[in-house]
Every structure is written in C-alpha cells, then in structure tokens.
Design a protein around this motif. Structure first.
Motif, PDB file in Angstrom:
ATOM      1  N   GLN A  31       0.819  -1.214   0.000  1.00  0.00           N
ATOM      2  CA  GLN A  31       0.000   0.000   0.000  1.00  0.00           C
ATOM      3  C   GLN A  31       0.850   1.259   0.000  1.00  0.00           C
ATOM      4  O   GLN A  31       0.382   2.342  -0.348  1.00  0.00           O
ATOM      5  N   LYS A  32       2.106   1.108   0.380  1.00  0.00           N
ATOM      6  CA  LYS A  32       3.058   2.228   0.369  1.00  0.00           C
ATOM      7  C   LYS A  32       3.970   2.163  -0.860  1.00  0.00           C
ATOM      8  O   LYS A  32       4.965   2.882  -0.952  1.00  0.00           O
ATOM      9  N   GLY A  33       3.623   1.284  -1.805  1.00  0.00           N
ATOM     10  CA  GLY A  33       4.427   1.157  -3.011  1.00  0.00           C
ATOM     11  C   GLY A  33       5.692   0.363  -2.842  1.00  0.00           C
ATOM     12  O   GLY A  33       6.608   0.452  -3.654  1.00  0.00           O
ATOM     13  N   ILE A  34       5.756  -0.448  -1.784  1.00  0.00           N
ATOM     14  CA  ILE A  34       6.955  -1.224  -1.474  1.00  0.00           C
ATOM     15  C   ILE A  34       6.633  -2.691  -1.680  1.00  0.00           C
ATOM     16  O   ILE A  34       5.781  -3.252  -0.990  1.00  0.00           O
ATOM     17  N   HIS A  35       7.284  -3.325  -2.624  1.00  0.00           N
ATOM     18  CA  HIS A  35       6.960  -4.695  -2.995  1.00  0.00           C
ATOM     19  C   HIS A  35       7.907  -5.677  -2.306  1.00  0.00           C
ATOM     20  O   HIS A  35       9.114  -5.654  -2.538  1.00  0.00           O
ATOM     21  N   LEU A  36       7.342  -6.530  -1.465  1.00  0.00           N
ATOM     22  CA  LEU A  36       8.107  -7.542  -0.747  1.00  0.00           C
ATOM     23  C   LEU A  36       7.732  -8.928  -1.247  1.00  0.00           C
ATOM     24  O   LEU A  36       6.635  -9.122  -1.783  1.00  0.00           O
ATOM     25  N   PRO A  37       8.612  -9.904  -1.075  1.00  0.00           N
ATOM     26  CA  PRO A  37       8.274 -11.295  -1.434  1.00  0.00           C
ATOM     27  C   PRO A  37       7.071 -11.776  -0.629  1.00  0.00           C
ATOM     28  O   PRO A  37       6.673 -11.158   0.355  1.00  0.00           O
ATOM     29  N   ARG A  38       6.510 -12.909  -1.027  1.00  0.00           N
ATOM     30  CA  ARG A  38       5.258 -13.382  -0.435  1.00  0.00           C
ATOM     31  C   ARG A  38       5.432 -14.152   0.868  1.00  0.00           C
ATOM     32  O   ARG A  38       4.587 -14.061   1.756  1.00  0.00           O
ATOM     33  N   THR A  39       6.506 -14.924   1.002  1.00  0.00           N
ATOM     34  CA  THR A  39       6.616 -15.799   2.171  1.00  0.00           C
ATOM     35  C   THR A  39       7.628 -15.262   3.187  1.00  0.00           C
ATOM     36  O   THR A  39       8.561 -14.538   2.835  1.00  0.00           O
ATOM     37  N   ALA A  40       7.427 -15.644   4.457  1.00  0.00           N
ATOM     38  CA  ALA A  40       8.253 -15.120   5.538  1.00  0.00           C
ATOM     39  C   ALA A  40       9.728 -15.436   5.352  1.00  0.00           C
ATOM     40  O   ALA A  40      10.594 -14.591   5.599  1.00  0.00           O
ATOM     41  N   ASP A  41      10.038 -16.663   4.897  1.00  0.00           N
ATOM     42  CA  ASP A  41      11.452 -17.034   4.776  1.00  0.00           C
ATOM     43  C   ASP A  41      12.166 -16.198   3.724  1.00  0.00           C
ATOM     44  O   ASP A  41      13.332 -15.825   3.900  1.00  0.00           O
ATOM     45  N   ILE A  42      11.460 -15.868   2.631  1.00  0.00           N
ATOM     46  CA  ILE A  42      12.102 -15.041   1.601  1.00  0.00           C
ATOM     47  C   ILE A  42      12.056 -13.561   1.988  1.00  0.00           C
ATOM     48  O   ILE A  42      12.975 -12.795   1.675  1.00  0.00           O
ATOM     49  N   GLN A  43      11.014 -13.148   2.705  1.00  0.00           N
ATOM     50  CA  GLN A  43      10.983 -11.766   3.203  1.00  0.00           C
ATOM     51  C   GLN A  43      12.188 -11.494   4.100  1.00  0.00           C
ATOM     52  O   GLN A  43      12.680 -10.363   4.170  1.00  0.00           O
TER      53      GLN A  43
END
Length: 222
Positions: free
Chosen positions: A140-152
């Motif tokens: 929502q802030k325009g910041i794209h993160l990976p989907r899963t916790a381990d990759i985040q």
C-alpha cells in the motif's frame, strides 16, 4: 529459554543472506514491472514462465535455462551479463524503495487492520496470514516484498534485536531452525502481526515463546 541452535541457525541465515538493496541483479523474491519485462522476454524466446511480475522458482529456472543456452554463468539471477544477453542493452540501475524512512507511517497503516481475521494463505483485508499481511501493508506504500516469511527475511539488511526500530521486520522459527512467521516491529518490544488465534493483533517480543523462537530481523533500505 532460547535454544542455542536457534541462535546459531538464525545468525547463519542472516549473515549469508544478500540484502536486495545491495544486489546487482534481479533474483528470487523480486517483484514489479522490471520482473514482468524479464518474464516477457523469456516467454517470447519460448521459455516456460508465467508473466506475473513475481520472480519465483519457475522464473529462476527459466533464467537458468536461458543462461545455459547462452553460455552464461548459471545462477538463475539476471545480472548485467544476463540482462545484456536478454535485452541487448545495458542493465539499468536496480533500486528498491525504503520503508524505514516512513516506519511510523507503516505502523499507522498496519494498525487499521487490527481485528481482521487470520486466514491461511490470506493476503487481503478479508483475511491475512502473517506474510500476506506484511506484504499487503508495504504494498500500500508502493513497497513490494516477497510473499513468504522465509524469503521476506532476505529483503533487507540484518538488524540486531537491540537496534530494532518501527517498521523493521521480525522473524520467528517455529521449529527453532526454519523461519515460519513474520511481524512488523512497532516499538517498545511490541510487534503487530497476523496471529492464527487472534487475527491482526499486537504481540510482545519479550514473552517466553517469542524469545525462544526469535530468528532475527531485517530493515529494507534504498
């Protein structure tokens, strides 16, 4: 009591992880317009890849096949040489946005979802799981993160627990080894997260369970 194995595994994980803010390549876990362009270029050459803007395992495999076919280093990442071979032009500067500069804004947004129910695989205000909640809030802030916790957990610079600041991501290993849960640090030893019991709620990093299973934290920088 924290098990030594948890601390050792977490330390090894974060020390070996490459911060995406320092990466000179497009790689597993990346998302966005540039990834779509890479996927389109691969698909146009007949490689088996879905054009969805998510650099997942299938995209990595397709990149590795492309690299093998073009006598490039095979690592599944699109660095400068692979980018040049794929697009016949120099690789552009690859930058990520920072959420840390607006950490309190992230917290203010996350708090709006307090009470939303937990849904396994959920990634919308109708219901969230832990990593779906984190991904949605930052998106929502325009910041794209990976989907899963381990990759985040690879999406930023490792941060010591004593240096946590609002907006940092905090991770937990339910089995003391593999990262399986993520929350957003709020401050004062608290995080906001998607709890399987309470939905979106606050939690205390100092309670026994969280101390025992704490696996590290990261901060995304420009």
């Amino acid at each position: 009591m924290t098990k030594p194995g948890c601390l050792l595994a977490a330390a090894a994980f974060f020390l070996s992880s490459t911060s995406i803010t320092q990466a000179a390549s497009f790689q597993l876990g990346d998302t966005g317009r540039e990834v779509i362009e890479i996927q389109q270029a691969l698909a146009s050459r007949g490689y088996d890849v879905v054009v969805d803007g998510d650099y997942g395992p299938a995209t990595k495999a397709a990149v590795a096949d492309f690299q093998k076919d073009n006598n490039l280093e095979v690592d599944g990442q699109v660095g400068s040489n692979s980018y040049q071979a794929l697009f016949h032009r120099a690789m552009p500067e690859h930058q990520r946005k920072s959420y840390f500069a607006d950490g309190h804004g992230i917290i203010d947004l996350a708090q709006q979802f307090l009470g939303v129910p937990y849904v396994w695989g959920g990634s919308s205000p109708r219901g969230f799981d832990c990593s779906g909640f984190v991904q949605y809030v930052y998106a929502q802030k325009g910041i794209h993160l990976p989907r899963t916790a381990d990759i985040q957990a690879t999406a930023g610079r490792p941060v010591a627990k004593a240096e946590l600041q609002p907006g940092d991501l905090v991770f937990f290993a339910g089995d003391y080894v593999n990262i399986s849960h993520v929350g957003i640090y709020v401050g004062n030893g608290q995080m906001i997260h998607a709890s399987s019991t309470h939905g979106i709620a606050y939690d205390n990093l100092n309670r026994d369970y969280r101390v025992a299973h704490y696996a590290g934290a990261c901060r995304v920088l420009n």
